[in-house]
Design a protein around this motif. Structure first.
Motif, PDB file in Angstrom:
ATOM      1  N   GLN A  46      34.766 106.830  44.147  1.00 31.80           N
ATOM      2  CA  GLN A  46      34.238 107.958  44.911  1.00 31.80           C
ATOM      3  C   GLN A  46      33.736 107.463  46.263  1.00 31.80           C
ATOM      4  O   GLN A  46      32.968 106.507  46.359  1.00 31.80           O
ATOM      5  N   VAL A  47      34.205 108.121  47.318  1.00 25.91           N
ATOM      6  CA  VAL A  47      33.948 107.687  48.686  1.00 25.91           C
ATOM      7  C   VAL A  47      33.081 108.725  49.390  1.00 25.91           C
ATOM      8  O   VAL A  47      33.485 109.885  49.520  1.00 25.91           O
ATOM      9  N   PRO A  48      31.883 108.350  49.859  1.00 22.64           N
ATOM     10  CA  PRO A  48      31.047 109.305  50.604  1.00 22.64           C
ATOM     11  C   PRO A  48      31.682 109.616  51.952  1.00 22.64           C
ATOM     12  O   PRO A  48      31.993 108.713  52.730  1.00 22.64           O
ATOM     13  N   PHE A  49      31.836 110.905  52.244  1.00 20.97           N
ATOM     14  CA  PHE A  49      32.590 111.294  53.437  1.00 20.97           C
ATOM     15  C   PHE A  49      31.826 112.273  54.329  1.00 20.97           C
ATOM     16  O   PHE A  49      32.361 112.768  55.321  1.00 20.97           O
ATOM     17  N   THR A  50      30.562 112.529  54.000  1.00 14.72           N
ATOM     18  CA  THR A  50      29.789 113.529  54.754  1.00 14.72           C
ATOM     19  C   THR A  50      29.640 113.153  56.222  1.00 14.72           C
ATOM     20  O   THR A  50      29.903 113.972  57.118  1.00 14.72           O
ATOM     21  N   GLU A  51      29.212 111.921  56.480  1.00 13.95           N
ATOM     22  CA  GLU A  51      28.991 111.513  57.867  1.00 13.95           C
ATOM     23  C   GLU A  51      30.268 111.631  58.688  1.00 13.95           C
ATOM     24  O   GLU A  51      30.254 112.133  59.828  1.00 13.95           O
ATOM     25  N   ALA A  52      31.384 111.184  58.126  1.00 11.61           N
ATOM     26  CA  ALA A  52      32.649 111.248  58.854  1.00 11.61           C
ATOM     27  C   ALA A  52      33.037 112.689  59.155  1.00 11.61           C
ATOM     28  O   ALA A  52      33.437 113.027  60.284  1.00 11.61           O
ATOM     29  N   GLN A  53      32.896 113.562  58.158  1.00  5.98           N
ATOM     30  CA  GLN A  53      33.276 114.953  58.372  1.00  5.98           C
ATOM     31  C   GLN A  53      32.384 115.633  59.407  1.00  5.98           C
ATOM     32  O   GLN A  53      32.869 116.385  60.260  1.00  5.98           O
ATOM     33  N   GLU A  54      31.088 115.401  59.326  1.00  4.02           N
ATOM     34  CA  GLU A  54      30.168 116.023  60.290  1.00  4.02           C
ATOM     35  C   GLU A  54      30.455 115.526  61.710  1.00  4.02           C
ATOM     36  O   GLU A  54      30.426 116.312  62.675  1.00  4.02           O
ATOM     37  N   THR A  55      30.737 114.246  61.839  1.00  2.00           N
ATOM     38  CA  THR A  55      31.022 113.677  63.153  1.00  2.00           C
ATOM     39  C   THR A  55      32.312 114.243  63.733  1.00  2.00           C
ATOM     40  O   THR A  55      32.383 114.596  64.925  1.00  2.00           O
ATOM     41  N   ILE A  56      33.326 114.321  62.907  1.00  6.22           N
ATOM     42  CA  ILE A  56      34.616 114.861  63.370  1.00  6.22           C
ATOM     43  C   ILE A  56      34.464 116.326  63.781  1.00  6.22           C
ATOM     44  O   ILE A  56      34.994 116.756  64.816  1.00  6.22           O
ATOM     45  N   LYS A  57      33.714 117.098  62.982  1.00  6.26           N
ATOM     46  CA  LYS A  57      33.510 118.512  63.306  1.00  6.26           C
ATOM     47  C   LYS A  57      32.798 118.675  64.649  1.00  6.26           C
ATOM     48  O   LYS A  57      33.084 119.596  65.436  1.00  6.26           O
ATOM     49  N   ILE A 108      47.478 103.410  38.681  1.00  4.94           N
ATOM     50  CA  ILE A 108      46.903 104.126  39.814  1.00  4.94           C
ATOM     51  C   ILE A 108      45.379 104.128  39.736  1.00  4.94           C
ATOM     52  O   ILE A 108      44.798 104.476  38.708  1.00  4.94           O
ATOM     53  N   ASP A 109      44.745 103.725  40.842  1.00  5.77           N
ATOM     54  CA  ASP A 109      43.304 103.885  41.015  1.00  5.77           C
ATOM     55  C   ASP A 109      43.060 105.176  41.793  1.00  5.77           C
ATOM     56  O   ASP A 109      43.722 105.414  42.814  1.00  5.77           O
ATOM     57  N   MET A 110      42.136 105.999  41.324  1.00  4.47           N
ATOM     58  CA  MET A 110      41.864 107.279  41.973  1.00  4.47           C
ATOM     59  C   MET A 110      40.831 107.113  43.096  1.00  4.47           C
ATOM     60  O   MET A 110      39.752 106.570  42.870  1.00  4.47           O
ATOM     61  N   ILE A 111      41.173 107.589  44.295  1.00  6.66           N
ATOM     62  CA  ILE A 111      40.232 107.627  45.408  1.00  6.66           C
ATOM     63  C   ILE A 111      39.856 109.082  45.652  1.00  6.66           C
ATOM     64  O   ILE A 111      40.723 109.916  45.953  1.00  6.66           O
ATOM     65  N   HIS A 112      38.574 109.395  45.499  1.00  8.24           N
ATOM     66  CA  HIS A 112      38.106 110.781  45.661  1.00  8.24           C
ATOM     67  C   HIS A 112      37.025 110.825  46.733  1.00  8.24           C
ATOM     68  O   HIS A 112      35.995 110.151  46.629  1.00  8.24           O
ATOM     69  N   PHE A 113      37.259 111.612  47.774  1.00  2.37           N
ATOM     70  CA  PHE A 113      36.285 111.789  48.848  1.00  2.37           C
ATOM     71  C   PHE A 113      35.352 112.952  48.494  1.00  2.37           C
ATOM     72  O   PHE A 113      35.814 114.026  48.102  1.00  2.37           O
ATOM     73  N   TYR A 114      34.048 112.703  48.624  1.00  7.48           N
ATOM     74  CA  TYR A 114      33.091 113.780  48.347  1.00  7.48           C
ATOM     75  C   TYR A 114      32.078 113.844  49.488  1.00  7.48           C
ATOM     76  O   TYR A 114      31.764 112.827  50.120  1.00  7.48           O
ATOM     77  N   SER A 115      31.587 115.052  49.770  1.00  8.49           N
ATOM     78  CA  SER A 115      30.738 115.270  50.936  1.00  8.49           C
ATOM     79  C   SER A 115      29.503 116.103  50.596  1.00  8.49           C
ATOM     80  O   SER A 115      29.410 117.273  50.966  1.00  8.49           O
ATOM     81  N   PRO A 116      28.540 115.508  49.879  1.00 10.75           N
ATOM     82  CA  PRO A 116      27.305 116.252  49.619  1.00 10.75           C
ATOM     83  C   PRO A 116      26.521 116.450  50.922  1.00 10.75           C
ATOM     84  O   PRO A 116      26.582 115.591  51.801  1.00 10.75           O
ATOM     85  N   PRO A 117      25.854 117.587  51.133  1.00  9.86           N
ATOM     86  CA  PRO A 117      25.644 118.676  50.169  1.00  9.86           C
ATOM     87  C   PRO A 117      26.719 119.751  50.211  1.00  9.86           C
ATOM     88  O   PRO A 117      26.611 120.761  49.527  1.00  9.86           O
ATOM     89  N   TYR A 118      27.774 119.523  51.029  1.00 14.14           N
ATOM     90  CA  TYR A 118      28.815 120.548  51.160  1.00 14.14           C
ATOM     91  C   TYR A 118      29.674 120.646  49.894  1.00 14.14           C
ATOM     92  O   TYR A 118      30.212 121.706  49.593  1.00 14.14           O
ATOM     93  N   THR A 119      29.836 119.519  49.204  1.00 15.01           N
ATOM     94  CA  THR A 119      30.509 119.547  47.891  1.00 15.01           C
ATOM     95  C   THR A 119      29.458 119.270  46.817  1.00 15.01           C
ATOM     96  O   THR A 119      28.513 118.513  47.034  1.00 15.01           O
ATOM     97  N   SER A 120      29.659 119.875  45.662  1.00 15.71           N
ATOM     98  CA  SER A 120      28.654 119.838  44.597  1.00 15.71           C
ATOM     99  C   SER A 120      28.907 118.711  43.608  1.00 15.71           C
ATOM    100  O   SER A 120      29.987 118.102  43.582  1.00 15.71           O
ATOM    101  N   GLU A 121      27.899 118.468  42.760  1.00 19.46           N
ATOM    102  CA  GLU A 121      28.065 117.514  41.662  1.00 19.46           C
ATOM    103  C   GLU A 121      29.143 117.995  40.690  1.00 19.46           C
ATOM    104  O   GLU A 121      29.841 117.192  40.075  1.00 19.46           O
ATOM    105  N   GLN A 122      29.270 119.322  40.554  1.00 18.58           N
ATOM    106  CA  GLN A 122      30.306 119.862  39.675  1.00 18.58           C
ATOM    107  C   GLN A 122      31.701 119.518  40.192  1.00 18.58           C
ATOM    108  O   GLN A 122      32.616 119.240  39.407  1.00 18.58           O
ATOM    109  N   ALA A 123      31.856 119.541  41.523  1.00 15.95           N
ATOM    110  CA  ALA A 123      33.155 119.187  42.098  1.00 15.95           C
ATOM    111  C   ALA A 123      33.495 117.734  41.815  1.00 15.95           C
ATOM    112  O   ALA A 123      34.648 117.390  41.519  1.00 15.95           O
ATOM    113  N   LEU A 124      32.492 116.855  41.899  1.00 16.93           N
ATOM    114  CA  LEU A 124      32.706 115.442  41.598  1.00 16.93           C
ATOM    115  C   LEU A 124      33.033 115.249  40.119  1.00 16.93           C
ATOM    116  O   LEU A 124      33.954 114.503  39.759  1.00 16.93           O
TER     117      LEU A 124
END
Length: 405
Positions: free
Chosen positions: A241-252, A204-220
């Motif tokens: 690790q997949v940057p997801f900030t732009e997608a989340q902001e756009t969807i919101k 298994i390869d792990m895919i983790h979505f992270y959304s700085p600055p809403y998620t922290s370095e500690q969360a990563l």
């Protein structure tokens, strides 16, 4: 006693027929991976069993690691000595004396690979049994349920003696059950789902979505540390690790509140599916359990799965939270999972998400955003880390938080 080797016995591998050689090779590679920071240790994977030669390494440390590796039925710490009856008698006697308490019984079980050795198995058993009885007053022989069972193996390169059999993790060696990805959050469920997939041999390869600055370095770091925990079951794991900030902001901004969660999860699965295809993997695991939260109803799963034809595998589908927590505690991910760092699945969560989203509406609202552009930019920004069972990312934070529990 100073053990010289750990003898490892295979589990389900004995049923694999023509594929047995491949399974043994993979198990050997996985054991080498989890022991790679102990350079003195040598691993030799043979047809009948796997031998871990300690060469001075701490036997307890090695056994603790072996106990987690999938594909191992059980193992025994052993002592290698020269093939002469004087040394064998003395070693067997010392081993039994260390464990003996008044009233205990014993048994000697000999196997002889070296057919040229001067005594056959029955003769060896009798000589060793007599020697023990003569030197430990009151000890009894029991062939069916002995308190102490000593195993003697006469091999070509020496005599090996053991008296303890330790249960292994079972399952299949990671890498023999195909290749998939896991949508790893920072919560309790996805590490448990990863563990169950790996137990059946899936790499298994792990895919983790992270959304700085809403998620922290500690969360990563927390997600990476969870991956370290899981690497102990079968060797190195690729962490994506997949940057997801732009997608989340756009969807919101562009999707009605009730469908925020559904469209966000559809976007995550689209990206995960593309990464999965690019890496030549065959399916996507996640930690969903039916009915546990709003996004895990059958209607939500149907609306989200709509974006891919790849298999979406849910090992926890019928488990309740108590069952999942019990496994998380067993595999030592629970305390790490409950560290209070938000992941991107928990930010922007609407107060009243749709628990039974309509598929056609989900597709319609998704047209409000540039799906292909958001996907492409997210995938272009991924970062891949090779994580080993001996890596560290946030141990100090875990220990500090544990003190508050």
């Amino acid at each position: 006693m100073q053990y010289t080797e750990i003898m490892v016995r295979y589990g389900e591998l004995s049923t694999k027929g023509k594929n047995r050689k491949d399974f043994i090779y993979r198990l050997g590679m996985n054991v080498r991976s989890v022991l790679k920071d102990l350079p003195e240790v040598e691993v030799k994977a043979q047809r009948d069993r796997l031998h871990v030669q300690l060469n001075g390494a701490d036997a307890n440390e090695v056994m603790n690691r072996l106990s987690l590796v999938f594909g191992i039925e059980n193992f025994s710490p052993s002592i290698r000595i020269e093939k002469n009856m004087t040394d064998i008698k003395q070693t067997v006697l010392e081993m039994i004396k260390q464990q003996y308490q008044p009233g205990m019984s014993f048994k000697i079980n000999t196997r002889r690979q070296d057919k040229d050795f001067e005594f056959d198995t029955n003769q060896i058993n009798l000589q060793l049994g007599d020697h023990v009885i003569d030197n430990i007053p009151g000890i009894k022989v029991s062939m069916k349920q002995p308190d102490i069972s000593v195993r003697v193996e006469i091999r070509m390169n020496g005599a090996y003696i053991s008296s303890e059999t330790i249960k292994g993790a079972g399952g299949l060696p990671v890498g023999t059950g195909g290749h998939a990805t896991m949508m790893l959050s920072g919560g309790i469920d996805s590490p448990v789902a990863s563990y169950l997939g790996m137990k059946r041999g899936v790499k298994i390869d792990m895919i983790h979505f992270y959304s700085p600055p809403y998620t922290s370095e500690q969360a990563l770091a927390k997600a990476k540390e969870l991956t370290v925990k899981l690497a102990k079951f079968g060797g190195n794991i690729q962490f994506i690790q997949v940057p997801f900030t732009e997608a989340q902001e756009t969807i919101k901004e562009k999707v009605p509140e009730g469908y925020l969660m559904t469209v966000q999860r559809r976007m995550m699965l689209r990206i995960a599916a593309e990464i999965t295809r690019q890496r030549g993997a065959m399916g996507i695991f996640n930690g969903e359990s039916l009915g546990q939260v709003a996004s895990q109803t059958l209607e939500s799963m149907a609306a989200i799965n709509d974006v891919t034809t790849l298999p979406v595998l849910r090992p926890l589908i019928s488990m309740d939270k108590t069952e999942i927590i019990k496994i998380a505690e067993k595999i030592d991910t629970y305390e790490l999972s409950i560290l209070p760092y938000e992941d991107c699945c928990t930010i922007f969560t609407p107060p009243s998400p749709k628990t039974r989203p309509n598929l056609e509406k989900s597709r319609k609202f998704e047209q409000n955003i540039d799906v292909e552009g958001l996907m492409q930019r997210a995938i272009e920004g991924i970062k891949v880390t090779d994580i080993a069972a001996t890596d560290e990312f946030m141990n100090a934070d875990v220990e500090a938080f544990a003190e508050l529990l």
